[in-house]
Design a protein around this motif. Sequence first.
Motif, PDB file in Angstrom:
ATOM      1  N   THR A  68      74.630 -30.020  57.985  1.00  0.00           N
ATOM      2  CA  THR A  68      73.053 -29.987  58.739  1.00  0.00           C
ATOM      3  C   THR A  68      72.332 -28.973  58.260  1.00  0.00           C
ATOM      4  OG1 THR A  68      73.776 -30.803  60.763  1.00  0.00           O
ATOM      5  CG2 THR A  68      71.875 -29.548  60.889  1.00  0.00           C
ATOM      6  N   ALA A  69      73.018 -27.985  57.965  1.00  0.00           N
ATOM      7  CA  ALA A  69      72.229 -26.741  56.846  1.00  0.00           C
ATOM      8  C   ALA A  69      71.874 -27.034  55.665  1.00  0.00           C
ATOM      9  CB  ALA A  69      73.186 -25.510  57.211  1.00  0.00           C
ATOM     10  N   ARG A  70      72.699 -27.677  54.963  1.00  0.00           N
ATOM     11  CA  ARG A  70      72.479 -28.479  53.546  1.00  0.00           C
ATOM     12  C   ARG A  70      71.406 -29.130  53.569  1.00  0.00           C
ATOM     13  NH1 ARG A  70      77.828 -30.403  50.957  1.00  0.00           N
ATOM     14  NH2 ARG A  70      76.297 -30.649  49.118  1.00  0.00           N
ATOM     15  N   ILE A  71      71.528 -30.085  54.545  1.00  0.00           N
ATOM     16  CA  ILE A  71      70.173 -31.173  54.522  1.00  0.00           C
ATOM     17  C   ILE A  71      69.032 -30.396  54.758  1.00  0.00           C
ATOM     18  CG2 ILE A  71      69.230 -33.188  56.141  1.00  0.00           C
ATOM     19  CD1 ILE A  71      72.048 -34.136  56.318  1.00  0.00           C
ATOM     20  N   ALA A  72      68.952 -29.584  55.924  1.00  0.00           N
ATOM     21  CA  ALA A  72      67.643 -28.838  56.186  1.00  0.00           C
ATOM     22  C   ALA A  72      67.082 -27.923  54.816  1.00  0.00           C
ATOM     23  CB  ALA A  72      67.842 -27.787  57.206  1.00  0.00           C
ATOM     24  N   ALA A  73      68.049 -27.515  54.073  1.00  0.00           N
ATOM     25  CA  ALA A  73      67.603 -26.729  53.125  1.00  0.00           C
ATOM     26  C   ALA A  73      67.111 -27.662  51.719  1.00  0.00           C
ATOM     27  CB  ALA A  73      69.098 -25.983  52.280  1.00  0.00           C
ATOM     28  N   LEU A  74      67.374 -28.916  51.810  1.00  0.00           N
ATOM     29  CA  LEU A  74      67.086 -29.654  50.727  1.00  0.00           C
ATOM     30  C   LEU A  74      65.808 -30.578  51.113  1.00  0.00           C
ATOM     31  CD1 LEU A  74      70.339 -31.542  49.653  1.00  0.00           C
ATOM     32  CD2 LEU A  74      69.008 -29.750  48.423  1.00  0.00           C
ATOM     33  N   ARG A  75      65.307 -30.465  52.344  1.00  0.00           N
ATOM     34  CA  ARG A  75      64.279 -31.303  53.056  1.00  0.00           C
ATOM     35  C   ARG A  75      62.890 -31.205  52.143  1.00  0.00           C
ATOM     36  NH1 ARG A  75      65.759 -31.919  58.265  1.00  0.00           N
ATOM     37  NH2 ARG A  75      66.272 -34.050  57.744  1.00  0.00           N
ATOM     38  N   ALA A  76      62.775 -29.537  51.771  1.00  0.00           N
ATOM     39  CA  ALA A  76      61.338 -29.408  51.300  1.00  0.00           C
ATOM     40  C   ALA A  76      61.332 -29.824  49.856  1.00  0.00           C
ATOM     41  CB  ALA A  76      61.288 -27.642  51.310  1.00  0.00           C
ATOM     42  N   TYR A 103      67.045 -41.354  42.539  1.00  0.00           N
ATOM     43  CA  TYR A 103      67.968 -42.152  43.561  1.00  0.00           C
ATOM     44  C   TYR A 103      69.360 -41.595  43.184  1.00  0.00           C
ATOM     45  CZ  TYR A 103      63.677 -44.929  44.857  1.00  0.00           C
ATOM     46  OH  TYR A 103      62.608 -45.098  45.328  1.00  0.00           O
ATOM     47  N   TYR A 104      69.583 -41.186  42.084  1.00  0.00           N
ATOM     48  CA  TYR A 104      71.087 -40.844  42.015  1.00  0.00           C
ATOM     49  C   TYR A 104      71.396 -39.595  42.670  1.00  0.00           C
ATOM     50  CZ  TYR A 104      72.990 -44.342  38.710  1.00  0.00           C
ATOM     51  OH  TYR A 104      73.506 -45.685  38.134  1.00  0.00           O
ATOM     52  N   ARG A 105      70.573 -38.670  42.788  1.00  0.00           N
ATOM     53  CA  ARG A 105      70.673 -37.386  43.626  1.00  0.00           C
ATOM     54  C   ARG A 105      71.261 -37.249  44.818  1.00  0.00           C
ATOM     55  NH1 ARG A 105      65.464 -34.311  44.791  1.00  0.00           N
ATOM     56  NH2 ARG A 105      64.713 -35.231  42.716  1.00  0.00           N
ATOM     57  N   ASP A 106      72.313 -36.754  44.971  1.00  0.00           N
ATOM     58  CA  ASP A 106      73.010 -36.618  46.309  1.00  0.00           C
ATOM     59  C   ASP A 106      73.867 -38.084  46.652  1.00  0.00           C
ATOM     60  OD1 ASP A 106      72.700 -34.031  47.185  1.00  0.00           O
ATOM     61  OD2 ASP A 106      70.593 -34.388  47.474  1.00  0.00           O
ATOM     62  N   PHE A 107      73.842 -38.738  45.673  1.00  0.00           N
ATOM     63  CA  PHE A 107      74.642 -40.293  45.704  1.00  0.00           C
ATOM     64  C   PHE A 107      76.241 -39.630  45.306  1.00  0.00           C
ATOM     65  CE2 PHE A 107      76.365 -44.591  45.016  1.00  0.00           C
ATOM     66  CZ  PHE A 107      75.837 -44.973  45.968  1.00  0.00           C
ATOM     67  N   TYR A 108      76.418 -39.494  43.963  1.00  0.00           N
ATOM     68  CA  TYR A 108      77.780 -39.191  43.755  1.00  0.00           C
ATOM     69  C   TYR A 108      78.097 -38.057  43.599  1.00  0.00           C
ATOM     70  CZ  TYR A 108      77.706 -44.061  41.959  1.00  0.00           C
ATOM     71  OH  TYR A 108      77.790 -45.614  41.781  1.00  0.00           O
ATOM     72  N   ASP A 109      76.946 -36.985  43.802  1.00  0.00           N
ATOM     73  CA  ASP A 109      77.466 -35.378  43.755  1.00  0.00           C
ATOM     74  C   ASP A 109      76.664 -34.874  44.997  1.00  0.00           C
ATOM     75  OD1 ASP A 109      74.679 -35.671  42.853  1.00  0.00           O
ATOM     76  OD2 ASP A 109      74.965 -34.725  40.933  1.00  0.00           O
ATOM     77  N   GLY A 110      76.616 -33.579  44.995  1.00  0.00           N
ATOM     78  CA  GLY A 110      75.761 -32.935  45.916  1.00  0.00           C
ATOM     79  C   GLY A 110      76.241 -33.346  47.247  1.00  0.00           C
ATOM     80  N   GLY A 149      76.537 -36.144  48.515  1.00  0.00           N
ATOM     81  CA  GLY A 149      77.401 -37.446  48.593  1.00  0.00           C
ATOM     82  C   GLY A 149      78.734 -37.145  47.911  1.00  0.00           C
ATOM     83  N   GLU A 150      79.072 -36.070  47.533  1.00  0.00           N
ATOM     84  CA  GLU A 150      80.240 -35.924  46.569  1.00  0.00           C
ATOM     85  C   GLU A 150      81.491 -35.841  47.412  1.00  0.00           C
ATOM     86  OE1 GLU A 150      82.247 -32.268  44.368  1.00  0.00           O
ATOM     87  OE2 GLU A 150      80.243 -32.570  43.878  1.00  0.00           O
ATOM     88  N   GLN A 151      81.524 -35.307  48.757  1.00  0.00           N
ATOM     89  CA  GLN A 151      82.550 -35.581  49.530  1.00  0.00           C
ATOM     90  C   GLN A 151      83.085 -37.162  49.670  1.00  0.00           C
ATOM     91  OE1 GLN A 151      82.736 -33.011  52.996  1.00  0.00           O
ATOM     92  NE2 GLN A 151      84.843 -33.461  53.186  1.00  0.00           N
ATOM     93  N   ARG A 152      81.823 -37.604  50.252  1.00  0.00           N
ATOM     94  CA  ARG A 152      82.190 -39.347  50.625  1.00  0.00           C
ATOM     95  C   ARG A 152      82.763 -39.742  49.494  1.00  0.00           C
ATOM     96  NH1 ARG A 152      76.670 -42.238  51.733  1.00  0.00           N
ATOM     97  NH2 ARG A 152      77.029 -42.106  49.196  1.00  0.00           N
ATOM     98  N   MET A 153      82.131 -39.583  48.311  1.00  0.00           N
ATOM     99  CA  MET A 153      82.622 -40.603  47.198  1.00  0.00           C
ATOM    100  C   MET A 153      83.825 -40.334  46.683  1.00  0.00           C
ATOM    101  SD  MET A 153      80.527 -43.049  46.551  1.00  0.00           S
ATOM    102  CE  MET A 153      78.862 -43.553  47.123  1.00  0.00           C
ATOM    103  N   SER A 154      84.242 -38.888  46.445  1.00  0.00           N
ATOM    104  CA  SER A 154      85.570 -38.629  46.273  1.00  0.00           C
ATOM    105  C   SER A 154      86.608 -39.036  47.434  1.00  0.00           C
ATOM    106  CB  SER A 154      85.671 -37.087  46.305  1.00  0.00           C
ATOM    107  OG  SER A 154      86.977 -36.461  45.853  1.00  0.00           O
ATOM    108  N   GLY A 155      86.311 -39.082  48.540  1.00  0.00           N
ATOM    109  CA  GLY A 155      87.333 -39.760  49.490  1.00  0.00           C
ATOM    110  C   GLY A 155      87.351 -41.370  49.229  1.00  0.00           C
ATOM    111  N   THR A 156      86.189 -41.961  49.103  1.00  0.00           N
ATOM    112  CA  THR A 156      86.213 -43.263  48.687  1.00  0.00           C
ATOM    113  C   THR A 156      86.915 -43.798  47.381  1.00  0.00           C
ATOM    114  OG1 THR A 156      84.096 -43.723  49.765  1.00  0.00           O
ATOM    115  CG2 THR A 156      84.712 -45.330  48.360  1.00  0.00           C
ATOM    116  N   PHE A 157      86.816 -42.983  46.573  1.00  0.00           N
ATOM    117  CA  PHE A 157      87.202 -43.363  45.061  1.00  0.00           C
ATOM    118  C   PHE A 157      88.663 -43.144  44.973  1.00  0.00           C
ATOM    119  CE2 PHE A 157      82.702 -43.492  43.546  1.00  0.00           C
ATOM    120  CZ  PHE A 157      82.771 -44.791  43.555  1.00  0.00           C
ATOM    121  N   GLY A 158      88.978 -41.737  45.556  1.00  0.00           N
ATOM    122  CA  GLY A 158      90.156 -41.116  45.448  1.00  0.00           C
ATOM    123  C   GLY A 158      91.396 -41.992  46.443  1.00  0.00           C
ATOM    124  N   GLY A 159      91.153 -42.957  47.211  1.00  0.00           N
ATOM    125  CA  GLY A 159      92.142 -43.640  47.985  1.00  0.00           C
ATOM    126  C   GLY A 159      92.418 -44.961  47.239  1.00  0.00           C
TER     127      GLY A 159
END
Length: 355
Positions: A8-16, A87-94, A96-106
């Motif tokens: 939540t804090a990271r999202i708030a920091a990126l909103r501006a 459109y790539y920002r926060d998808f594979y990295d940022g 989205g990094e944890q979600r994608m790492s979990g998706t591809f890592g398994g």
Amino acid sequence: MSDAREKTARIAALRAAYRADLDAGTDRFLAPRSTACPWCSSTRLTPRLRTTDLLQHKPGRFTLDHCADCGHTFQNPRLTDEGLEFYYRDFYDGLGEQRMSGTFGGRTAMYRSRAEAMLPHDPAPKTWLDVGTGHGHFCEAARAVLPGTAFDGLDFTDGVELAAREGRVDHAHRGAFPDLAPELRARYDVVSMFHYLEHSTDPDRELRAAHEAVRPGGHLLIEVPDPESRYARLLGRWWLPWLQPQHLHLMPVANLRRRLTERGFTVVAEQHAEPHDPVDLLAAVWLALDHTAPREDAPWLSERPGPLARAARTALLLAGVPALLAATALDRWAVRPVSHRLGLANAYRLVARRE
């Protein structure tokens, strides 16, 4: 701080920053519309799909056109460099990094299958370059199939540097493959591109780069979504491999075979059943539920969704669990064994030898 509070804090920091991007308008994210097919130059184009960003829900509408002469499907108008970044920002990295790492890592079994596709053609390659390697999970799994092979990774994101730090790749190349290819000339026994070529702004340039990096007699291994899959028609915008706006080009297998021949390769194997990923119905149900439910928080929203919206989203997604379970069962046990025979395989794989 808990993971939820940290997010939540990271999202708030990126909103501006996202708000400033969107206040400047989204027109600059799309190039002028092309009047000719980028694969064969035909002007006989028809719209195949109109959709939105169904994964991140960033604003924008996207069109895929179909060439009546060669069958190539491509995003038209395509993303500009600014659009690709947005459109790539926060998808594979940022974010989205944890979600994608979990998706591809398994997905170890899938990665091993990809490596095994090479065994009949070169059972003991010494050097392998995985282009579009992301966090390097394929390379890590492939070592069990091909012990003694040195796996290098190439990607334009910092994921490849993470892969090197984690020991998943022996050497990390960061940047665009066509730009790096001259310094990699004839260095590799195998170059692989797994679900990479469809992301490229110029697939033909990528194939020329591969020809440069592969030694004579070496192999190029390509896997891409199959736009001729019947699921592409049956599921429409809910077919996950359309993946708008990231996927720019979707090539019928006959097109890619011919282009590889023109670029100095001989196709020695074609697979459809093996690269099929049995998630089409599950993904379609999830995309539809996620599209219908109120948005979850994201920095490109002007403000965080309130308690009622969050509760409504949770209730709708919970109500959809039986449909998700049924779709999973159909994908894995009913469709997967006959996917190729029914024309439902969602990807194809080519192995080509450099002459």
